[in-house]
Design an enzyme around this catalytic site. Sequence first.
Site, PDB file in Angstrom:
ATOM      1  N   GLN A 200     117.394 -32.621  48.735  1.00  0.00           N
ATOM      2  CA  GLN A 200     116.437 -32.906  49.802  1.00  0.00           C
ATOM      3  C   GLN A 200     116.910 -34.159  50.540  1.00  0.00           C
ATOM      4  OE1 GLN A 200     113.243 -30.648  49.805  1.00  0.00           O
ATOM      5  NE2 GLN A 200     115.069 -29.682  48.966  1.00  0.00           N
ATOM      6  N   GLY A 241     103.801 -30.715  50.806  1.00  0.00           N
ATOM      7  CA  GLY A 241     105.180 -30.319  50.558  1.00  0.00           C
ATOM      8  C   GLY A 241     106.150 -30.795  51.627  1.00  0.00           C
ATOM      9  N   HIS A 242     107.424 -30.516  51.384  1.00  0.00           N
ATOM     10  CA  HIS A 242     108.483 -30.993  52.278  1.00  0.00           C
ATOM     11  C   HIS A 242     108.417 -30.333  53.654  1.00  0.00           C
ATOM     12  CE1 HIS A 242     111.397 -27.742  50.447  1.00  0.00           C
ATOM     13  NE2 HIS A 242     110.404 -27.208  51.099  1.00  0.00           N
ATOM     14  N   ASN A 243     108.837 -31.120  54.647  1.00  0.00           N
ATOM     15  CA  ASN A 243     108.958 -30.671  56.046  1.00  0.00           C
ATOM     16  C   ASN A 243     107.620 -30.441  56.737  1.00  0.00           C
ATOM     17  OD1 ASN A 243     111.689 -30.661  55.533  1.00  0.00           O
ATOM     18  ND2 ASN A 243     111.925 -28.455  55.629  1.00  0.00           N
TER      19      ASN A 243
END
Length: 339
Positions: A200, A241-243
């Site tokens: 990541q 979560g990511h993004n």
Amino acid sequence: MPDSRFFDSLPAVTVAQLGDRIGGTVVRGGDRSIIAVAPLALADANAVAFLADRKFTEALKATVAGCVIVPAAAVDHVPAGSAVIVSPEPQAAWARASLILHRAIAIGAGPRAVLEDDDVVIEPGVVLGQGTSIGRGTRIGANTVIGPGVQIGRNCQIGSNASIGFALIGDRVRILSGARIGEPGFGAAGSSAGPIDVPQLGRVILQDGVSVGANSCIDRGAYDDTVIGENTKIDNLVMIGHNCVIGRNCLMAAHTGISGSVTVGDNVMFGGKAGIGDHIRIGDGARVAGGAGVLADIPAGETWSGYPAKPIRQSLREAVWLARQVSRKASPAPKDQAE
């Protein structure tokens, strides 16, 4: 390129060397030099990208990446200017390439943290990574760990036993005890050896006035950033979560869970235990009822509830209808009918 405050760039490799190390077959361009990884749409002539899903074939045709990792069936779609590595597991191969070309900076020797003014309060047990910057009027609680390169604005309140890494934080941000900001998002790629973690390489950006509750987690982006907009208030035990890109003035009650790559507009409200599927878009001013499970985009201004979540009037009508059907089946037959 990943932010150099948080990631080291490792020595360049040729496409031929890269193919050998990630288990791929070089089709063309083996002597080209590669220094970074990137998605198809963002990769330049020095970066390697990948295609793992046919729905991104048009992005592959338009890419200017120096090298692309693709399955054998997609080779003909790669632009003539890009080197090609063929792999039956392109995303896993790209993940291995990420580890070859980039490395997260660990806490250790390096430039000391910069405190803007003497009124910055650092309580006992705090760890400050190299290159950290903290604005005046900010207080860091006991035993909190601030990772290398993190930038924290003015008049922030950081609780005890929190951890913050790979993050840029605005002014007047409040992060309560035990929060985890900037941990790697949940991303895994299938491979013949089993699932492997996808590095990541993004950041977390908390804009001015954001509040993050105790023991909440906000993951850094996979490549792009995870962004929380101005004055958004996040309760305890929330997972983002990511993004994800969250708008301004949003409210999230406890146990809300937002999957990766969700886009949320301004002034959106989430009830407790709301769950949002990945890649969902929620419009400005929408409301998500407590316990709702959102699996489709929500237009601006609408209120959705239930599982799977629907516009609240539709959800309530269906709930009432179902309750009536159950009640009718459970009711005993009239006496004269029974005789």
